[in-house]
Design a protein around this motif. Structure first.
Motif, PDB file in Angstrom:
ATOM      1  N   LYS A  82      -5.875  -1.895   9.369  1.00  0.00           N
ATOM      2  CA  LYS A  82      -4.492  -1.415   9.559  1.00  0.00           C
ATOM      3  C   LYS A  82      -4.756  -0.471  10.747  1.00  0.00           C
ATOM      4  O   LYS A  82      -4.201  -0.407  11.611  1.00  0.00           O
ATOM      5  CB  LYS A  82      -3.817  -0.741   8.600  1.00  0.00           C
ATOM      6  CG  LYS A  82      -3.235  -1.912   7.679  1.00  0.00           C
ATOM      7  CD  LYS A  82      -1.562  -2.228   8.317  1.00  0.00           C
ATOM      8  CE  LYS A  82      -0.998  -3.159   7.202  1.00  0.00           C
ATOM      9  NZ  LYS A  82      -0.156  -4.194   8.137  1.00  0.00           N
ATOM     10  N   LYS A  83      -5.596   0.554  10.315  1.00  0.00           N
ATOM     11  CA  LYS A  83      -5.848   1.592  11.339  1.00  0.00           C
ATOM     12  C   LYS A  83      -6.379   1.028  12.663  1.00  0.00           C
ATOM     13  O   LYS A  83      -5.913   1.381  13.577  1.00  0.00           O
ATOM     14  CB  LYS A  83      -7.172   2.705  10.728  1.00  0.00           C
ATOM     15  CG  LYS A  83      -6.531   3.590   9.794  1.00  0.00           C
ATOM     16  CD  LYS A  83      -7.496   4.739   9.965  1.00  0.00           C
ATOM     17  CE  LYS A  83      -6.771   5.835   8.860  1.00  0.00           C
ATOM     18  NZ  LYS A  83      -7.348   5.733   7.517  1.00  0.00           N
ATOM     19  N   ILE A 130       0.964  -0.758  -0.144  1.00  0.00           N
ATOM     20  CA  ILE A 130       0.060   0.052   0.025  1.00  0.00           C
ATOM     21  C   ILE A 130       0.711   1.184  -0.102  1.00  0.00           C
ATOM     22  O   ILE A 130       0.717   2.065  -0.816  1.00  0.00           O
ATOM     23  CB  ILE A 130      -0.980  -0.069   0.987  1.00  0.00           C
ATOM     24  CG1 ILE A 130      -1.898  -1.233   0.983  1.00  0.00           C
ATOM     25  CG2 ILE A 130      -1.842   1.216   1.275  1.00  0.00           C
ATOM     26  CD1 ILE A 130      -3.027  -1.349   2.055  1.00  0.00           C
ATOM     27  N   GLU A 131       2.095   1.252   0.807  1.00  0.00           N
ATOM     28  CA  GLU A 131       2.753   2.455   0.778  1.00  0.00           C
ATOM     29  C   GLU A 131       3.401   2.638  -0.684  1.00  0.00           C
ATOM     30  O   GLU A 131       3.508   3.986  -0.843  1.00  0.00           O
ATOM     31  CB  GLU A 131       3.836   2.355   1.696  1.00  0.00           C
ATOM     32  CG  GLU A 131       3.359   2.311   3.305  1.00  0.00           C
ATOM     33  CD  GLU A 131       3.061   3.967   3.619  1.00  0.00           C
ATOM     34  OE1 GLU A 131       3.281   4.710   2.880  1.00  0.00           O
ATOM     35  OE2 GLU A 131       2.217   3.877   4.503  1.00  0.00           O
ATOM     36  N   TYR A 153      -8.628  -0.758  -1.854  1.00  0.00           N
ATOM     37  CA  TYR A 153      -7.965  -1.260  -0.599  1.00  0.00           C
ATOM     38  C   TYR A 153      -8.540  -0.761   0.788  1.00  0.00           C
ATOM     39  O   TYR A 153      -7.972  -0.574   1.762  1.00  0.00           O
ATOM     40  CB  TYR A 153      -6.591  -0.668  -0.709  1.00  0.00           C
ATOM     41  CG  TYR A 153      -5.816  -1.135  -1.615  1.00  0.00           C
ATOM     42  CD1 TYR A 153      -4.995  -2.378  -1.494  1.00  0.00           C
ATOM     43  CD2 TYR A 153      -5.683  -0.748  -3.073  1.00  0.00           C
ATOM     44  CE1 TYR A 153      -4.306  -2.926  -2.649  1.00  0.00           C
ATOM     45  CE2 TYR A 153      -5.078  -1.289  -3.901  1.00  0.00           C
ATOM     46  CZ  TYR A 153      -4.129  -2.784  -3.733  1.00  0.00           C
ATOM     47  OH  TYR A 153      -3.458  -3.085  -4.674  1.00  0.00           O
ATOM     48  N   GLU A 154      -9.736  -0.370   0.569  1.00  0.00           N
ATOM     49  CA  GLU A 154     -10.577   0.320   1.804  1.00  0.00           C
ATOM     50  C   GLU A 154     -10.447  -0.623   3.337  1.00  0.00           C
ATOM     51  O   GLU A 154      -9.944  -0.240   4.363  1.00  0.00           O
ATOM     52  CB  GLU A 154     -12.247   0.548   1.197  1.00  0.00           C
ATOM     53  CG  GLU A 154     -12.758   1.308   2.265  1.00  0.00           C
ATOM     54  CD  GLU A 154     -14.110   1.600   1.972  1.00  0.00           C
ATOM     55  OE1 GLU A 154     -14.807   0.858   0.880  1.00  0.00           O
ATOM     56  OE2 GLU A 154     -14.956   2.465   2.449  1.00  0.00           O
ATOM     57  N   LYS A 196      -7.518   8.078   0.054  1.00  0.00           N
ATOM     58  CA  LYS A 196      -8.894   8.033  -0.411  1.00  0.00           C
ATOM     59  C   LYS A 196      -9.080   7.324  -1.694  1.00  0.00           C
ATOM     60  O   LYS A 196     -10.043   6.783  -2.067  1.00  0.00           O
ATOM     61  CB  LYS A 196      -9.587   9.542  -0.187  1.00  0.00           C
ATOM     62  CG  LYS A 196      -9.786   9.961   1.302  1.00  0.00           C
ATOM     63  CD  LYS A 196     -11.047   9.211   1.803  1.00  0.00           C
ATOM     64  CE  LYS A 196     -10.944   8.906   3.243  1.00  0.00           C
ATOM     65  NZ  LYS A 196     -11.911   8.072   3.739  1.00  0.00           N
ATOM     66  N   LEU A 197      -8.075   7.829  -2.649  1.00  0.00           N
ATOM     67  CA  LEU A 197      -8.147   7.110  -3.806  1.00  0.00           C
ATOM     68  C   LEU A 197      -7.998   5.624  -3.937  1.00  0.00           C
ATOM     69  O   LEU A 197      -8.588   4.882  -4.555  1.00  0.00           O
ATOM     70  CB  LEU A 197      -6.993   7.782  -4.929  1.00  0.00           C
ATOM     71  CG  LEU A 197      -7.200   9.259  -5.039  1.00  0.00           C
ATOM     72  CD1 LEU A 197      -5.900   9.869  -6.123  1.00  0.00           C
ATOM     73  CD2 LEU A 197      -8.517   9.441  -6.217  1.00  0.00           C
TER      74      LEU A 197
END
Lengths: 668, 80
Positions: free
Chosen positions: A241-242, A183-184, A234-235, A210-211
């Motif tokens: 993760k959060k 993701i990074e 990737y929502e 957000k994209l």
């Protein structure tokens, strides 16, 4: 710019019901309404504060759970936070439910603006025996200032402002949370693309995230082609993760979290009981109205005496200075009768709002949504739609605005349509006056029945509307947070009652004042100038033309027609019109009422309790005041809907009043 | 089983959420996502329920609770 001119714009952002508005009031000295249920604040409000040589503009926002848009208030807040004019964000956090609150915190940190964490309700945390590690928490949040405050007790406010001013100078901290290699990498690529397309943009990382989550609003606002970077949404991964990060924070900083609020659970076992929940709610409301009528009436004596004394004094003073008779008539019979008549109901109004304030501040309001959910569900609404209806017992205008918390436009409109049937405080004087005049033995019951009829009509209307919406099956989507019960705060209640009382006085000084003058004018002037007998006046002419319409409901008196028409300006005006129409200075006293009854009987000898009851029902159901109509137009954005609502309410009121009168005539 | 089939006082772990996208987002923001532990505090026989999740209480309507797939947890398996 010199040091002395430094200006900072700060937004207060946080979950619903975490105390943003209480903190805002404490910092800015404002007196905005606060209460203990999620969704009290629906508009952003601004205030100002001074800290040393820095002047701060503070923006209070409606509470949100995340920066994704769901309801109208959330959109308001998101737009406000994203606004480039906002220099810093104070994230107000309810320390007693830290875990849930931190989700928004992590999102705010990604915006790239300076964030200051105001840890509110620390007193509750320590009361319960929980502990928060105030050294470790900021470390895990990238070193942002974490300031314990108590908005209710007004502690920690200076430190908070100090932190805002200094943190603004230092600027935002870097990313706190990393999402893993895959993701990074995508974030970095998206950030580069964003940078190329929108070099001015201030929240690049947040936008990139957000994209990756496929957020539609963000894609529409800043369109760039992302197909070759973002293969899927990737929502889920980002959210997981959060929360994983938050769980880690909680493990490190929150101790004794097993100490839940046992008292809330205990109270809830009774108040939200599967069977007794609804009867208990109805009993509580009965008690509120019982207090309003009995205690209010008990306190009224003093007001009556003062008004009687004042009008006698003014009258003799005006005579002694040789004032023109028409002016004496205007002042004593027009203004003092109209406005003064309304002022004598202040004790009832204060008691009603006091009771509603306690109810709202205790934490019971959200439970009402849960308790009433299955009844509202049959009408195709969620229990949440009942909250505006309860607010409608106070005043319809804020109640209509509170529908913003509802999720769909259809639910909002339906709720807007039925909320005016809940008896607002403006209808109270009508009930008090007419039940006193015609139902001497059972006046509380007669007045109380109006509240019951209003509620029943509201729910039945919703049921009928729902029945007509076949095919659009709506599900039971109740989703509301239930705050902990707390002892109502005296200051909060004081602000609430005072604001409502001030509104009432303002209305007496403006709308009712003007309406009284107009009524006096149409009653004292006719085709040929000033008239001796009101029966020759313009008012009588207008009223007589309406009489045939009102005859089936037993209300065929031109005075009633005039009072009802003027009542559209504000419902209290029905009462003030009666006092002006019948030339009674002190309507809300035994002598005044006897005089009104006498004069009614002179016009219509058979006007009895049944006619009075039909009139009360008509007043309950017909068009709400002008302010409500304007609010419905503003909130629905449609004249067509507003017009339909007005016609519907007029027809319903007429039908109900006629039914009461005709059926009553057969029975009694 | 779904959360709607749950009983008062029992704890459950969320396996997945099958509800409209907007409501899913709302639930996520309120802390209900895959793997979250919830406890049913109170419920009506056929209707809404009150649950405890991440230290807060939520009232959930029947539609939402019947769209949350869960597995039951034994006592003390998951701290809420």
């Amino acid at each position: 710019m010199t040091e002395s001119e430094k200006k900072i714009r700060v937004a207060f952002v946080g979950n619903p019901n975490c105390g943003k508005t209480t903190l805002f009031n404490a910092v800015t000295g404002s007196r905005l309404k606060v209460a203990n249920w999620p969704g009290v604040t629906v508009e952003k409000k601004e205030g100002s504060a001074q800290y040393e040589d820095c002047s701060l503009t503070i923006v209070d926002t409606p509470g949100i759970y995340s920066l994704t848009c769901y309801t109208i208030e959330e959109k308001v807040t998101r737009q406000c936070v994203m606004d480039d004019e906002i220099d810093a964000v104070v994230n107000v956090v309810d320390a007693s439910s830290l875990e849930r609150n931190l989700y928004l915190t992590l999102q705010l940190l990604e915006l790239g603006k300076p964030v200051i964490l105001a840890l509110n309700m620390m007193d509750i945390v320590s009361e319960r025996g929980m502990e928060i590690d105030l050294h470790r928490l900021p470390e895990l949040l990238g070193g942002i200032p974490v300031v314990p405050v108590s908005a209710a007790k007004r502690t920690g406010l200076g430190i908070l402002l100090h932190a805002v001013v200094h943190h603004c100078e230092e600027g935002a901290v870097g990313p706190v949370l990393t999402y893993g290699k895959e993701i990074e990498e995508k974030i970095t690529r998206l950030e580069e693309m964003m940078q190329a397309h929108y070099p001015q943009h201030s929240s690049i990382r947040w936008h990139a995230l957000k994209l990756l989550e496929n957020d539609e609003d963000v894609m529409n606002e800043h369109p760039i082609s992302i197909e070759n970077v973002v293969g899927r949404s990737y929502e889920k991964d980002i959210i997981q993760k959060k929360y994983a990060y938050i769980e880690n924070i909680i493990r490190e900083v929150l101790f004794h979290k097993e100490k839940q609020a046992a008292s809330t659970d205990r109270i809830d076992r009774t108040l939200t009981h599967p069977f007794w929940g609804v009867p208990i709610f109805l009993l509580i409301m009965c008690f509120v109205f019982f207090l309003t009528f009995t205690v209010g009436d008990f306190l009224k004596g003093g007001f009556e005496m003062a008004l009687g004394f004042l009008s006698a004094q003014v009258s003799s003073l005006l005579v002694s200075v040789r004032c023109a008779p028409w002016l004496i008539s205007l002042i004593v019979e027009g203004i003092m009768a109209g406005v003064g008549g309304i002022l004598t109901f202040i004790p009832n109004i204060v008691i009603l709002f006091l009771a509603l304030a306690i109810l709202e501040d205790s934490g019971y309001m959200s439970r009402v949504a849960y308790v009433m959910d299955h009844i509202m569900g049959r009408a195709g609404l969620s229990g949440k739609a009942f909250l505006p209806m309860v607010l409608g017992f106070g005043c319809t205008v804020p109640a209509i605005m509170a529908t913003r918390a509802l999720e769909t436009e259809r639910d909002r409109r339906k709720t807007m349509l039925i909320t005016p049937f809940m008896s607002c405080s403006a209808r109270l004087p009508i009930y008090v006056l007419f039940s006193d005049m015609f139902f001497a033995n059972c006046k509380v019951l007669a007045a109380f029945s109006m509240y019951a009829i209003g509620m029943i009509v509201a729910i039945v209307s919703a049921l009928v509307i729902h029945g007509r919406e076949k095919g659009k099956e709506s599900a039971d989507c109740l989703l509301i947070e239930l705050p902990e019960y707390k002892r109502p705060n005296i200051r909060t209640i004081g602000i609430y009652v005072w604001t409502k009382l001030k509104d009432y006085l303002e209305k007496a000084g403006t709308t009712i004042f003007l309406a009284s003058i107009i009524i006096w004018f149409v009653l004292n002037f006719g085709m040929h100038g000033m008239v001796e007998d009101a029966a020759d006046s313009f008012g009588a002419m207008i009223g007589r033309s309406m009489m045939p319409l009102l005859a089936p409901a037993g209300l065929d008196m031109w005075q009633i027609a005039v009072a009802l028409i003027s009542g559209i300006s504000a419902k209290e005006v029905v009462v003030s019109s009666f006092t002006v129409l019948f030339g009674v200075v002190n309507a809300d006293s035994a002598a005044g009422m006897a005089a009104i009854v006498d004069r009614i009987h002179m016009q219509k000898p058979d006007f009895g309790p049944l006619n009075a009851y039909a009139l009360m029902v008509f007043c309950l159901l017909y068009v709400p005041c002008a302010a409500t109509i304007a609010t419905v137009k503003k909130e629905s954005g449609s004249w067509k809907f507003t017009g339909k609502m007005v016609v519907f309410q007029l027809l319903l009121a007429w039908c109900a009043a006629t039914a009461v009168y005709q059926i009553g005539r057969v029975l009694f | 089983m779904t959360l709607y089939d749950g009983t008062t006082g029992a704890s459950y772990q969320v396996k997945s959420v099958f509800v409209e996208a907007a409501v899913t987002r709302r639930l996520q923001a309120l802390g209900i996502n895959d793997g979250t532990c919830v406890k049913i505090l109170n419920r009506k026989r056929q209707g809404a329920m009150i649950i405890q999740v991440r230290g807060t209480r939520l009232a959930l309507g029947r539609h939402i609770s019947s769209c949350i797939e869960v597995t039951e947890l034994r006592e003390k398996e998951c701290a809420i």
